[in-house]
Design an enzyme around this catalytic site. Structure first.
Site, PDB file in Angstrom:
ATOM      1  N   ASP A  83      17.784  -9.663  26.950  1.00 38.95           N
ATOM      2  CA  ASP A  83      17.293 -10.332  25.728  1.00 38.95           C
ATOM      3  C   ASP A  83      16.523  -9.394  24.798  1.00 38.95           C
ATOM      4  OD1 ASP A  83      15.009  -9.895  27.132  1.00 38.95           O
ATOM      5  OD2 ASP A  83      14.335 -11.979  27.175  1.00 38.95           O
ATOM      6  N   GLY A  84      16.419  -8.107  25.180  1.00 43.03           N
ATOM      7  CA  GLY A  84      15.766  -7.137  24.303  1.00 43.03           C
ATOM      8  C   GLY A  84      14.330  -6.811  24.690  1.00 43.03           C
ATOM      9  N   ARG A  91       0.089   4.864   6.340  1.00 47.84           N
ATOM     10  CA  ARG A  91       0.031   4.887   4.874  1.00 47.84           C
ATOM     11  C   ARG A  91      -0.671   3.655   4.303  1.00 47.84           C
ATOM     12  NH1 ARG A  91       6.155   6.742   3.621  1.00 47.84           N
ATOM     13  NH2 ARG A  91       6.455   5.775   5.644  1.00 47.84           N
ATOM     14  N   LYS A 112       2.591  13.457  -9.541  1.00 48.34           N
ATOM     15  CA  LYS A 112       3.588  12.419  -9.230  1.00 48.34           C
ATOM     16  C   LYS A 112       2.987  11.032  -9.408  1.00 48.34           C
ATOM     17  CE  LYS A 112       4.585  11.016  -4.922  1.00 48.34           C
ATOM     18  NZ  LYS A 112       4.895  11.221  -3.505  1.00 48.34           N
ATOM     19  N   ARG A 160       4.008   7.104  -8.401  1.00 48.69           N
ATOM     20  CA  ARG A 160       4.992   6.281  -7.684  1.00 48.69           C
ATOM     21  C   ARG A 160       5.208   4.989  -8.447  1.00 48.69           C
ATOM     22  NH1 ARG A 160       7.856   6.351  -3.379  1.00 48.69           N
ATOM     23  NH2 ARG A 160       6.949   8.248  -2.524  1.00 48.69           N
TER      24      ARG A 160
END
Ligand code: R5P
Length: 300
Positions: A33-34, A91, A187, A189
């Site tokens: 079942d994982g 992050r 930069k 984002r």
């Protein structure tokens, strides 16, 4: 005693070799079942080091790590050192928007409450993630190892370029070791896979560091870009284009953590990179630099 979990088997074996320590075998499989099954085989030392990056599949690798920390403590280990060369969720160390989960804090707290006595990572995206731990926590730098690699592949003095200001301390660290110049780009984002990059006049920007030069210094030079992470490759592709437009002779790309999603490798080579040089915090076809010695030295 060193244990390598699924995401860091090779690295753990190399660290064990460097330290002349036993590499412990863990039976690791999944039920139909994982669900995860882990069994530690053999006698447990008083002090055990687990090495596991929590790269993709992040949640599975994290669960495996947590199960193992707790299990080793239950089986009698007095001290469990946890090395997470690439730490997922690092992050998100704060709420950028109201209501967001501070994932890095939760991961740190899970590792700690599972029983870790010491935590080591490499070039955490945000160094302040260390503050989420109450146990001794260290953030190692891959830059000396990357600098050594660069020194071995070029006879001329290169320029080291950070594709954004956040990566500039990495460029400075490498440039200092290689006694060469470094610079950076600016930069913004715009979304998870969209960035805008601009040239800055670094002397006006007031960045610290003696070897700072402006972008025109890359003309006819061999340039190495350095970043902590390459994910979609958007940051790097933009940087390559600006370097080419400013006459760089060649551009090679270095990173610590090769996440490399959405065809990043192809996009970076298609933009004209000579090579992609990554470390083994995450196993990848781009891995050229081993951090086994860096980790082994920190564990000594
Ligand atoms: C962000 O600040 C990081 O240092 C990297 O620049 C970023 O994660 C790279 O992402 P991508 O490859 O998707 O542009």
């Amino acid at each position: 005693m060193i244990i390598g979990c699924s995401a860091s088997q090779d690295l753990a074996a190399k660290v064990a070799y460097e330290l002349n320590e036993e590499l412990c075998y863990v039976e690791n499989k999944k039920f139909p079942d994982g669900e995860r099954y882990l069994r530690v085989d053999g006698k447990i030392d008083d002090e055990v080091t687990i090495i596991q990056s929590t790269c993709y599949p992040q949640d599975e690798n994290l669960i495996e790590l947590l199960f193992l920390i707790k299990n080793l403590k239950d089986l009698g280990a007095k001290k469990v050192k946890v090395v997470v060369p690439y730490m997922a969720y690092a992050r998100q160390e704060k709420r950028f928007k109201n209501g967001e989960t501070i994932s890095a804090q939760i991961v740190a707290s899970l590792i700690q409450s599972a029983g870790a006595d010491e935590f080591i990572s490499i070039n955490l995206h945000e160094e302040c993630v260390l503050n989420f731990f109450d146990i001794p926590a260290k953030n190692l730098s891959a830059m000396p190892a990357i600098a050594e690699y660069i020194a071995g592949v070029t006879d001329e003095k290169p320029i080291i370029l950070a594709p954004d200001k956040g990566a500039y301390p990495f460029a400075q660290e490498i440039a200092e070791i290689l006694d060469c110049d470094c610079t950076y780009l600016s930069k913004v984002r715009l979304g998870p896979d969209k960035v805008e990059t601009r040239i800055v006049d670094v002397r006006c920007d007031g960045a610290e560091g003696e070897s700072t030069v402006n972008i025109d210094a890359v003309k006819e030079k061999r340039v190495f870009i350095i970043d902590d992470i390459i994910a979609t490759g958007g940051t790097i592709v933009n940087a390559i284009k600006l370097l080419q437009a400013n006459g760089a002779k060649s551009v090679d790309v270095c990173c610590v953590h090769p996440i490399l999603v959405n065809g990043a490798v192809a996009r970076i080579y298609a933009a004209g990179a000579g090579s992609i040089i990554a470390t083994n915090t995450i196993s990848s076809d781009t891995t050229r630099v081993s951090l086994a010695k860096t980790i082994a030295n920190a564990l000594k």
